[in-house]
Design a protein around this motif. Sequence first.
Motif, PDB file in Angstrom:
ATOM      1  N   MET A 115     -75.105  -3.856   3.644  1.00 23.87           N
ATOM      2  CA  MET A 115     -74.816  -2.602   2.935  1.00 23.87           C
ATOM      3  C   MET A 115     -73.368  -2.618   2.431  1.00 23.87           C
ATOM      4  O   MET A 115     -72.439  -2.863   3.199  1.00 23.87           O
ATOM      5  N   ALA A 116     -73.205  -2.378   1.136  1.00 21.19           N
ATOM      6  CA  ALA A 116     -71.865  -2.437   0.536  1.00 21.19           C
ATOM      7  C   ALA A 116     -71.021  -1.237   0.969  1.00 21.19           C
ATOM      8  O   ALA A 116     -71.529  -0.132   1.132  1.00 21.19           O
ATOM      9  N   SER A 117     -69.731  -1.503   1.136  1.00 21.42           N
ATOM     10  CA  SER A 117     -68.821  -0.416   1.498  1.00 21.42           C
ATOM     11  C   SER A 117     -68.525   0.423   0.259  1.00 21.42           C
ATOM     12  O   SER A 117     -68.388  -0.107  -0.840  1.00 21.42           O
ATOM     13  N   LYS A 118     -68.430   1.731   0.444  1.00 20.59           N
ATOM     14  CA  LYS A 118     -68.106   2.620  -0.681  1.00 20.59           C
ATOM     15  C   LYS A 118     -66.620   3.000  -0.671  1.00 20.59           C
ATOM     16  O   LYS A 118     -66.194   3.838  -1.437  1.00 20.59           O
ATOM     17  N   LEU A 119     -65.863   2.389   0.217  1.00 18.73           N
ATOM     18  CA  LEU A 119     -64.435   2.719   0.286  1.00 18.73           C
ATOM     19  C   LEU A 119     -63.679   2.005  -0.836  1.00 18.73           C
ATOM     20  O   LEU A 119     -63.951   0.846  -1.127  1.00 18.73           O
ATOM     21  N   ASN A 120     -62.726   2.718  -1.421  1.00 19.47           N
ATOM     22  CA  ASN A 120     -61.852   2.120  -2.430  1.00 19.47           C
ATOM     23  C   ASN A 120     -60.642   1.527  -1.691  1.00 19.47           C
ATOM     24  O   ASN A 120     -59.856   2.253  -1.082  1.00 19.47           O
ATOM     25  N   ALA A 121     -60.525   0.199  -1.747  1.00 16.00           N
ATOM     26  CA  ALA A 121     -59.482  -0.497  -0.968  1.00 16.00           C
ATOM     27  C   ALA A 121     -58.078   0.028  -1.270  1.00 16.00           C
ATOM     28  O   ALA A 121     -57.260   0.199  -0.372  1.00 16.00           O
ATOM     29  N   GLN A 122     -57.807   0.306  -2.566  1.00 10.16           N
ATOM     30  CA  GLN A 122     -56.454   0.766  -2.936  1.00 10.16           C
ATOM     31  C   GLN A 122     -56.132   2.138  -2.317  1.00 10.16           C
ATOM     32  O   GLN A 122     -55.014   2.375  -1.864  1.00 10.16           O
ATOM     33  N   ILE A 123     -57.126   3.028  -2.325  1.00 12.48           N
ATOM     34  CA  ILE A 123     -56.916   4.362  -1.744  1.00 12.48           C
ATOM     35  C   ILE A 123     -56.662   4.245  -0.231  1.00 12.48           C
ATOM     36  O   ILE A 123     -55.764   4.888   0.314  1.00 12.48           O
ATOM     37  N   VAL A 124     -57.460   3.394   0.421  1.00 11.78           N
ATOM     38  CA  VAL A 124     -57.310   3.226   1.880  1.00 11.78           C
ATOM     39  C   VAL A 124     -55.943   2.615   2.209  1.00 11.78           C
ATOM     40  O   VAL A 124     -55.235   3.070   3.105  1.00 11.78           O
ATOM     41  N   GLU A 125     -55.561   1.581   1.443  1.00  8.22           N
ATOM     42  CA  GLU A 125     -54.266   0.920   1.689  1.00  8.22           C
ATOM     43  C   GLU A 125     -53.105   1.899   1.516  1.00  8.22           C
ATOM     44  O   GLU A 125     -52.167   1.914   2.312  1.00  8.22           O
ATOM     45  N   LYS A 126     -53.164   2.719   0.461  1.00 10.48           N
ATOM     46  CA  LYS A 126     -52.094   3.711   0.206  1.00 10.48           C
ATOM     47  C   LYS A 126     -52.037   4.727   1.363  1.00 10.48           C
ATOM     48  O   LYS A 126     -50.968   5.086   1.847  1.00 10.48           O
ATOM     49  N   ALA A 127     -53.211   5.181   1.828  1.00 11.39           N
ATOM     50  CA  ALA A 127     -53.257   6.153   2.923  1.00 11.39           C
ATOM     51  C   ALA A 127     -52.652   5.566   4.198  1.00 11.39           C
ATOM     52  O   ALA A 127     -51.874   6.231   4.898  1.00 11.39           O
TER      53      ALA A 127
ATOM     54  N   LEU B 234     -63.933  11.278   4.343  1.00  8.62           N
ATOM     55  CA  LEU B 234     -63.267  10.545   5.434  1.00  8.62           C
ATOM     56  C   LEU B 234     -61.756  10.727   5.280  1.00  8.62           C
ATOM     57  O   LEU B 234     -61.236  10.675   4.166  1.00  8.62           O
ATOM     58  N   TYR B 235     -61.101  10.920   6.410  1.00  9.39           N
ATOM     59  CA  TYR B 235     -59.638  11.026   6.430  1.00  9.39           C
ATOM     60  C   TYR B 235     -59.105  10.103   7.519  1.00  9.39           C
ATOM     61  O   TYR B 235     -59.802   9.828   8.499  1.00  9.39           O
ATOM     62  N   ILE B 236     -57.864   9.653   7.365  1.00  6.53           N
ATOM     63  CA  ILE B 236     -57.186   9.028   8.493  1.00  6.53           C
ATOM     64  C   ILE B 236     -55.888   9.799   8.737  1.00  6.53           C
ATOM     65  O   ILE B 236     -55.297  10.350   7.809  1.00  6.53           O
ATOM     66  N   LYS B 237     -55.493   9.852   9.998  1.00  6.19           N
ATOM     67  CA  LYS B 237     -54.221  10.517  10.323  1.00  6.19           C
ATOM     68  C   LYS B 237     -53.688   9.963  11.634  1.00  6.19           C
ATOM     69  O   LYS B 237     -54.450   9.497  12.481  1.00  6.19           O
TER      70      LYS B 237
ATOM     71  N   SER C 160     -53.110  14.516   7.514  1.00  5.60           N
ATOM     72  CA  SER C 160     -54.291  13.697   7.229  1.00  5.60           C
ATOM     73  C   SER C 160     -54.240  13.169   5.794  1.00  5.60           C
ATOM     74  O   SER C 160     -53.703  13.816   4.900  1.00  5.60           O
ATOM     75  N   GLN C 161     -54.805  11.987   5.593  1.00  8.69           N
ATOM     76  CA  GLN C 161     -54.853  11.347   4.274  1.00  8.69           C
ATOM     77  C   GLN C 161     -56.315  11.064   3.949  1.00  8.69           C
ATOM     78  O   GLN C 161     -56.986  10.348   4.699  1.00  8.69           O
ATOM     79  N   GLN C 162     -56.791  11.613   2.846  1.00  7.76           N
ATOM     80  CA  GLN C 162     -58.206  11.419   2.502  1.00  7.76           C
ATOM     81  C   GLN C 162     -58.431  10.024   1.933  1.00  7.76           C
ATOM     82  O   GLN C 162     -57.694   9.559   1.066  1.00  7.76           O
ATOM     83  N   ILE C 163     -59.485   9.341   2.432  1.00  9.95           N
ATOM     84  CA  ILE C 163     -59.763   7.972   1.952  1.00  9.95           C
ATOM     85  C   ILE C 163     -61.158   7.864   1.334  1.00  9.95           C
ATOM     86  O   ILE C 163     -61.505   6.840   0.760  1.00  9.95           O
ATOM     87  N   TYR C 164     -61.975   8.910   1.469  1.00 12.08           N
ATOM     88  CA  TYR C 164     -63.304   8.905   0.846  1.00 12.08           C
ATOM     89  C   TYR C 164     -63.636  10.311   0.415  1.00 12.08           C
ATOM     90  O   TYR C 164     -63.477  11.250   1.194  1.00 12.08           O
ATOM     91  N   PHE C 165     -64.048  10.453  -0.845  1.00 10.09           N
ATOM     92  CA  PHE C 165     -64.246  11.779  -1.422  1.00 10.09           C
ATOM     93  C   PHE C 165     -65.730  12.037  -1.688  1.00 10.09           C
ATOM     94  O   PHE C 165     -66.441  11.149  -2.110  1.00 10.09           O
TER      95      PHE C 165
END
Length: 230
Positions: free
Chosen positions: A1-13, A216-219, A225-230
Amino acid sequence: MASKLNAQIVEKAIRDVLAYSKGETITKNGEDSKGKVRKFIETVELQVSLKNYDPQRDKRFSGTFKLPTMPRPNLTFCVLGNAVHCEQADRIGVDHMAVEDLKKLNKNKKLVKKLAKKYDFFLASDNIIKQIPRLLGPGLTKAGKFPTLVASSEDMQGKMDEIKSTIKFQMKKVMCLNVSVGNVSMTEKEIFANTSLASNFLASLLKKNWQNINSLYIKSTMGPSQQIYF
């Protein structure tokens, strides 16, 4: 199953989470926010909001996953052990209690609650785990800290390291979940790998996979918190 996360958004967060924990200034929603260095190692959490999911009707899910880098190295343990396990625990500097020590608590609810609060996790020898309800009552179970079995052939340090690296997603009655995916002493790459794997594993547990994830958020423990999936 392919990931739906955008690598650039996650890296910035992740960069922002780590920068904030070092006392640097980050920009969020167009506003500058100055971080603060804490006197402890902050945990990095993945916070999940679900959608199209009915906790009452849909099947509740539960799953554990071992992350490549240990997110919670400072978890505290107590071994409820037989003579051999107590000796092993002593050798590696871990607190331990034998049956006689447990009997002294006399099923006193306050004392058992205090014990449960003192440690993050409990390990128990196979011949003792069966006696826990009789010796301590339901206190550890109520606290969500019923001991994990450590077999006589298992390496105790290895078992503890495995627990420190393992996350658990468990659906209860609410649509929000959170798990530890790292800490601020880890590298960006390590947190990225842990976050991606944890997110993909969660999606694999859900009936409609990524379609059930709202956001999804990470903090970090004390950071925004930083949003990584919208």
